[in-house]
Write an enzyme that holds these catalytic residues in place. Structure first.
Site, PDB file in Angstrom:
ATOM      1  N   ASP A  78       3.316  49.408  79.497  1.00  9.62           N
ATOM      2  CA  ASP A  78       3.872  48.116  79.049  1.00  9.62           C
ATOM      3  C   ASP A  78       5.353  47.989  79.415  1.00  9.62           C
ATOM      4  O   ASP A  78       6.159  48.842  79.075  1.00  9.62           O
ATOM      5  CB  ASP A  78       3.681  48.047  77.516  1.00  9.62           C
ATOM      6  N   HIS A  99       7.477  45.781  71.052  1.00 12.59           N
ATOM      7  CA  HIS A  99       7.415  46.501  72.337  1.00 12.59           C
ATOM      8  C   HIS A  99       8.526  47.547  72.421  1.00 12.59           C
ATOM      9  O   HIS A  99       9.643  47.307  71.967  1.00 12.59           O
ATOM     10  CB  HIS A  99       7.547  45.518  73.502  1.00 12.59           C
TER      11      HIS A  99
END
Length: 555
Positions: A196, A369
């Site tokens: 990611d 994130h």
């Protein structure tokens, strides 16, 4: 031996050109597995478009190979394309994901009246075999419970896909990333890592979700009137902290917004959101409560015009209204492209006289994130031979690639791809393969398909400059234009008698100069001449270029 067999193909169909519509196919010989099927919301260059999906033509063309769909977590950018994909697939394939994610997917499919496919619940430690492809699941932390990463083994090599993640040591539900599993897979060998990239440009570590709770509690405790908290409806950890803070402050909780109502119901039924029935009240019952005893959880953190917060700010909500003295907490960061819409809602709330909290004022939001140090830690733990950054815009993918180089991965072992590009793995060696058809599919009202770029360009032109219709009445006998009538929409000038007279003269002059065939078959050339002459006339007169719609009527 492995070199003679078909390679493992890694085919990203979405997620490499922005934050959203994540979809990656893994194909090995006769078997294919799809990881995630997400959507994206349109930007300003796509007027009138409701949703943007990845082009999954490749999956449909090879659906006889499709053994299953794996969904890493329950956010729209990983699940939103599923209803459309499942409607287009002829075979019912199993969907593998965590209990909460499957609950969200089931709710979404029921809206589309799609009969529940074969749901297969998996969790941390689950192992499945889909033909030549085997998958091990491990828990990750993100801004939603039930987030999973996957370790994929095939005869040609291994791949780890992190899904969306951050390395949160104090998650709200106590489920930390499974570091032991990640290290175990690293020992077995990770030929390729897909990781990611959303926060690859952000230095340091992402703060823990647990740090948001005290700020939310403080804002709610010090509020005099009602408190409205806007957040993502799937951010169950955040909703839990809002409910906990409300309870500590002696306030009841009201839930409003369609997706918020659905997701809180599903999360409570499955045991992911804990709030007593007595602390929840219906929006219709709030009139009996003092204003300082109420917290409203609503959608609208992205400034969506039809969301509960936007409708309340504009006085259009059927049961709730916001007035001076209320506190509004926007517990999210605008997704890139939504900043303007969010600012408009904040300004509307400020005009009403609300006290507005967002993350620039106090810690009411942290990202789901991982930032640069967490991304480097993931690279350090996994020790991949090859590395491909995923999930991000061009700038995020390149920043993540730079982190990979810092961690000692050779430049020629790092792949920055576009959607539709492919990688091929043979015996653990990865090379760029042949690209497949890719792109985007627009959901426009009830229509799903490739909305033509010309249509989008026309919509932008109409929005920017308006349109002028010129109806030319042509006498085929006398071979001349008898009259021209004008009408307009959305233009910045007035079409008065003088304007119409001069424009008509300009058209007639062009027609008289040219050699036109005044027959029924010659009207296309006349129509083009009318359009060009009106466009040039308006440009010379007003320096604008509205869309010109020429109509030629024969008499």
């Amino acid at each position: 031996m492995a070199k003679q067999n078909p390679p493992l193909r890694i085919i990203p169909l979405g997620g490499l050109d922005g934050i959203g519509k994540n979809m990656t196919a893994f194909e090995c010989g006769p078997d294919m597995v799809l990881v995630d099927a997400g959507l994206m919301f349109p930007d300003d260059s796509q007027p009138g478009v409701d949703l943007v999906l990845p082009d999954y033509t490749y999956v449909l063309e090879n659906e006889d190979k499709l053994r299953g769909i794996v969904v890493t977590h329950g956010h729209e950018d990983h699940t939103g394309a599923l209803p459309y994909l499942l409607q287009d697939l002829n075979n019912k394939v199993p969907i593998f994901s965590s209990k909460l994610t499957l609950g969200f997917i089931e709710g979404k499919l029921s809206e589309f009246r799609i009969k529940a496919p074969k749901f297969r619940e998996v969790k941390d430690g689950s192992h499945i075999s889909l033909g030549q492809i085997t998958i091990d699941f491990f828990s990750m932390t993100h801004s939603i419970p039930g987030a999973l990463g996957v370790y994929i083994k095939t005869p040609q090599g291994t791949v780890m896909h992190t899904g969306d993640f951050k390395l949160d040591q104090t998650p709200i539900d106590g489920v930390r990333p499974n570091y032991a599993a990640i290290n175990r897979f690293a020992k077995q060998g990770i030929d390729l890592l897909l990781s990611d990239s959303t926060n690859a440009t952000v230095p340091g570590f992402t703060k823990s979700e647990a740090e948001v709770g005290p700020s939310l509690y403080s804002a709610i405790k010090n509020a005099n009137g009602r408190v409205f908290v806007a957040s993502f409806s799937s951010h169950i950890h955040r909703l839990q902290q809002i409910c906990d803070a409300a309870k500590r402050c002696g306030r009841k909780v009201v839930v409003t917004g369609r997706s918020m109502l659905t997701n809180t119901r599903v999360a409570r039924e499955l045991g992911y959101l804990n709030i007593d029935e007595q602390d929840l009240i219906d929006a219709y019952e709030i009139n009996n409560l003092p204003e300082d005893k109420l917290v409203v959880m609503c959608t609208g953190s992205q400034g969506e015009p039809l969301s509960a917060l936007s409708r309340m700010a504009n006085g259009e909500h059927k049961t709730l209204s916001i007035h001076a003295g209320d506190t509004v907490i926007i517990s999210a960061t605008p997704v890139p492209g939504n900043e303007k819409a969010v600012q408009q809602v904040v300004n509307s709330l400020a005009k009403i006289g609300c006290d507005v909290f967002d993350k620039s004022r106090t810690l009411v939001h942290v990202s789901g994130h991982g930032s640069q140090e967490e991304l480097k830690l993931m690279l350090a733990m996994t020790k991949p031979t090859y590395f491909m950054p995923v999930h991000g815009e061009a700038v995020h993918l390149r920043a993540h690639a730079a982190l990979g180089r810092k961690m000692g991965i050779p430049d020629d072992h790092i792949f920055i791809l576009d959607n539709g590009d492919t990688l091929e793995m043979r015996g653990g060696v990865v090379k760029v393969g042949q690209a497949v058809e890719s792109g985007v599919v627009y959901v426009d009202g009830l229509r799903i398909g490739d909305t033509d770029p010309i249509v989008l360009r026309d919509r932008q032109k109409l929005a920017n400059d308006g349109m002028v219709t010129a109806v030319a009445i042509v006498s085929l006998k006398r071979k001349k234009i008898d009259a021209v009538e004008f009408s307009s929409r959305g233009v910045s000038f007035t079409i008065d008698d003088a304007f119409a007279h001069d424009a008509e003269e300009a058209i007639i002059k062009v027609i008289e100069k040219g050699k036109f065939n005044f027959t029924a078959s010659g009207t296309d050339a006349l129509r083009k001449a009318v359009r060009d002459s009106v466009s040039n006339f308006i440009w010379n007169r007003t320096k604008t270029r509205p869309m010109i719609i020429p109509v030629v009527m024969e008499v």
